[in-house]
Design an enzyme around this catalytic site. Structure first.
Site, short mmCIF file in Angstrom:
data_model
loop_
_atom_site.label_atom_id
_atom_site.label_comp_id
_atom_site.label_asym_id
_atom_site.label_seq_id
_atom_site.Cartn_x
_atom_site.Cartn_y
_atom_site.Cartn_z
N ILE A 3 0.84 -1.21 0.00
CA ILE A 3 0.00 0.00 0.00
C ILE A 3 0.87 1.26 0.00
O ILE A 3 0.62 2.22 -0.73
CB ILE A 3 -0.94 -0.02 1.23
CG1 ILE A 3 -1.96 -1.17 1.11
CG2 ILE A 3 -1.64 1.33 1.41
CD1 ILE A 3 -2.75 -1.47 2.37
N ASP A 7 13.17 2.89 11.13
CA ASP A 7 12.39 1.97 11.97
C ASP A 7 11.41 2.84 12.75
O ASP A 7 11.82 3.63 13.62
CB ASP A 7 13.32 1.21 12.92
CG ASP A 7 12.55 0.26 13.82
OD1 ASP A 7 11.29 0.29 13.81
OD2 ASP A 7 13.19 -0.51 14.55
N ASN A 18 2.17 4.71 7.68
CA ASN A 18 1.50 3.54 7.11
C ASN A 18 2.14 2.21 7.49
O ASN A 18 1.49 1.17 7.38
CB ASN A 18 1.50 3.75 5.58
CG ASN A 18 1.23 2.50 4.81
OD1 ASN A 18 0.09 2.03 4.75
ND2 ASN A 18 2.28 1.90 4.23
N SER A 50 -7.28 0.19 9.71
CA SER A 50 -7.71 -1.03 9.01
C SER A 50 -9.20 -1.24 9.22
O SER A 50 -9.78 -0.77 10.21
CB SER A 50 -6.96 -2.24 9.58
OG SER A 50 -7.49 -3.44 9.07
N TYR A 108 -3.44 -6.98 16.60
CA TYR A 108 -3.60 -6.20 15.37
C TYR A 108 -4.87 -5.36 15.45
O TYR A 108 -4.85 -4.14 15.22
CB TYR A 108 -3.64 -7.14 14.17
CG TYR A 108 -3.68 -6.42 12.83
CD1 TYR A 108 -2.52 -5.92 12.25
CD2 TYR A 108 -4.88 -6.26 12.14
CE1 TYR A 108 -2.55 -5.27 11.02
CE2 TYR A 108 -4.92 -5.61 10.92
CZ TYR A 108 -3.76 -5.11 10.36
OH TYR A 108 -3.80 -4.46 9.15
N LYS A 164 -5.05 -1.20 15.61
CA LYS A 164 -5.68 -0.41 14.54
C LYS A 164 -6.83 0.45 15.09
O LYS A 164 -7.05 1.57 14.63
CB LYS A 164 -6.16 -1.33 13.42
CG LYS A 164 -5.00 -2.03 12.68
CD LYS A 164 -4.06 -1.02 12.03
CE LYS A 164 -3.00 -1.66 11.17
NZ LYS A 164 -2.13 -0.68 10.52
P1 NAD Z 1 3.35 -4.94 3.44
O1 NAD Z 1 3.80 -6.01 4.37
O2 NAD Z 1 3.20 -5.23 2.00
O3 NAD Z 1 4.32 -3.66 3.59
C1 NAD Z 1 4.61 -3.14 4.86
C2 NAD Z 1 5.92 -2.37 4.80
O4 NAD Z 1 6.18 -1.83 6.11
C3 NAD Z 1 7.14 -3.25 4.45
O5 NAD Z 1 7.88 -2.66 3.40
C4 NAD Z 1 7.95 -3.31 5.74
O6 NAD Z 1 9.35 -3.38 5.53
C5 NAD Z 1 7.56 -1.99 6.40
N1 NAD Z 1 7.77 -2.02 7.85
C6 NAD Z 1 7.40 -3.00 8.73
N2 NAD Z 1 7.83 -2.69 9.96
C7 NAD Z 1 8.44 -1.48 9.88
C8 NAD Z 1 9.08 -0.64 10.81
N3 NAD Z 1 9.19 -0.98 12.11
N4 NAD Z 1 9.59 0.53 10.39
C9 NAD Z 1 9.51 0.89 9.07
N5 NAD Z 1 8.95 0.12 8.14
C10 NAD Z 1 8.40 -1.05 8.53
O7 NAD Z 1 1.97 -4.41 4.06
P2 NAD Z 1 0.73 -3.63 3.40
O8 NAD Z 1 -0.31 -4.62 3.11
O9 NAD Z 1 1.20 -2.72 2.34
O10 NAD Z 1 0.25 -2.82 4.66
C11 NAD Z 1 0.52 -1.44 4.86
C12 NAD Z 1 -0.36 -0.97 5.99
O11 NAD Z 1 -1.73 -1.20 5.66
C13 NAD Z 1 -0.13 -1.67 7.33
O12 NAD Z 1 -0.27 -0.74 8.37
C14 NAD Z 1 -1.24 -2.69 7.38
O13 NAD Z 1 -1.59 -3.06 8.69
C15 NAD Z 1 -2.36 -1.90 6.71
N6 NAD Z 1 -3.44 -2.73 6.17
C16 NAD Z 1 -3.18 -3.68 5.23
C17 NAD Z 1 -4.24 -4.44 4.75
C18 NAD Z 1 -4.04 -5.51 3.72
O14 NAD Z 1 -4.98 -6.31 3.51
N7 NAD Z 1 -2.90 -5.60 3.06
C19 NAD Z 1 -5.54 -4.20 5.21
C20 NAD Z 1 -5.75 -3.21 6.16
C21 NAD Z 1 -4.69 -2.46 6.63
#
Ligand code: NAD
Length: 259
Positions: free
Chosen positions: A23, A69, A96, A149, A164, A168
């Site tokens: 995302i 981080d 994000n 989320s 989780y 959220k």
């Molecule tokens: P993803 O796993 O594809 O990407 C997440 C990114 O965050 C990764 O590049 C990772 O390296 C980075 N990351 C993790 N921990 C970190 C830290 N401590 N510091 C800096 N970077 C860090 O996930 P996504 O699906 O793109 O999700 C992005 C956001 O959207 C998250 O907050 C997730 O909870 C939320 N979300 C995702 C979904 C879904 O279905 N994919 C649904 C609702 C909410």
């Protein structure tokens, strides 16, 4: 000026945490396409650099990667120093980065609970706080978007995700609190609540991947969302046409949570 021109982000600077993939990457692309300079702030520096190079090769905007981080205040402060030195301004923060653990509540260790809360809630606080401080100092407002989320609104069976879901839900109340505190500075703070989106978090997770068919069967649209389907709402929230939009949460889930 016509509405689509007003929605552009030319001359603005944005950071995107978790911007290396999923995302975050999709929204970073959209910000750059809309004209903003973008800082990809991710723990995974190698992938963040790849993403920055990829976006720079197709857009005029300046896009850089910074290893960050979000759970570490020193690392977040370093990100802010780099933004100030390189761009001398910050207008948009997309907080994000997030992780997911699917562990039954009775089996979850304190360390696992703390890790999820640290990344998903404390990480959003630290990055939003640091962004807010710069925006207050600049004195010309800004836009902060925090990723919550659908799981902040409903507890979806069958995967057990108590930490989780709690993290959220916390993001939404944090967002509303910051929106009220910083309204006097014209800093708008909103949250995004995606439903199931096809990213590494879902498609490459050993525990979640087998559930995708089940989710699709439950979903009113019978499919996952794509990261691209979150781009336009984020560009809207980041830009000046959303000047009266603050403290709001945007559920983008293809009506999944309407049941
Ligand atoms: P993803 O796993 O594809 O990407 C997440 C990114 O965050 C990764 O590049 C990772 O390296 C980075 N990351 C993790 N921990 C970190 C830290 N401590 N510091 C800096 N970077 C860090 O996930 P996504 O699906 O793109 O999700 C992005 C956001 O959207 C998250 O907050 C997730 O909870 C939320 N979300 C995702 C979904 C879904 O279905 N994919 C649904 C609702 C909410």
């Amino acid at each position: 000026m016509k509405i689509l021109e007003k929605m552009r982000l030319d001359g603005k600077t944005a950071f995107v945490t978790g911007g290396a993939r999923g995302i975050g990457k999709s929204v970073a692309i959209a910000f750059a396409q809309a004209g903003a300079n973008v800082i990809i702030a991710d723990f995974d520096f190698k992938e963040a650099e790849k993403t920055a190079t990829e976006i720079s090769s197709s857009e005029k905007a300046t896009v850089i990667a910074v290893k960050t981080d979000v759970t570490d205040q020193v690392s977040v402060n370093n990100l802010m120093d780099i933004i100030k030195n390189r761009f001398n301004q910050l207008d948009i923060a997309f907080c994000n980065a997030g992780i997911c653990m699917n562990i039954p509540a009775e089996d979850m260790t304190l360390a696992q609970w703390a890790r999820v809360i640290n990344v998903n809630l404390t990480g959003v606080f630290l990055t939003a706080q640091a962004a807010g401080k710069i925006m207050i100092e600049q004195g010309r407002g800004g836009s902060i978007i925090n990723t919550a989320s659908m799981s902040a609104h409903i507890v979806n069976v069958p995967q057990p995700q108590c930490a989780y879901n709690a993290s959220k839900a916390g993001v939404i109340q944090l967002t509303k609190s910051l929106a009220i505190e910083w309204a006097k500075h014209n800093i708008r703070v909103n949250s995004l609540s995606p439903g199931y989106i096809g990213t590494d978090l879902t498609l490459n997770s050993k525990s979640l991947q087998p559930l995708i068919q089940e989710w699709n069967a439950m979903a009113p649209m019978h499919r996952l969302g794509s990261p691209e389907e979150l781009q336009s709402i984020c560009v809207y929230l980041a830009g000046d046409t959303s000047s009266f939009t603050s403290g709001a949460d945007f559920i983008i889930d293809g009506a999944f949570s309407c049941f």
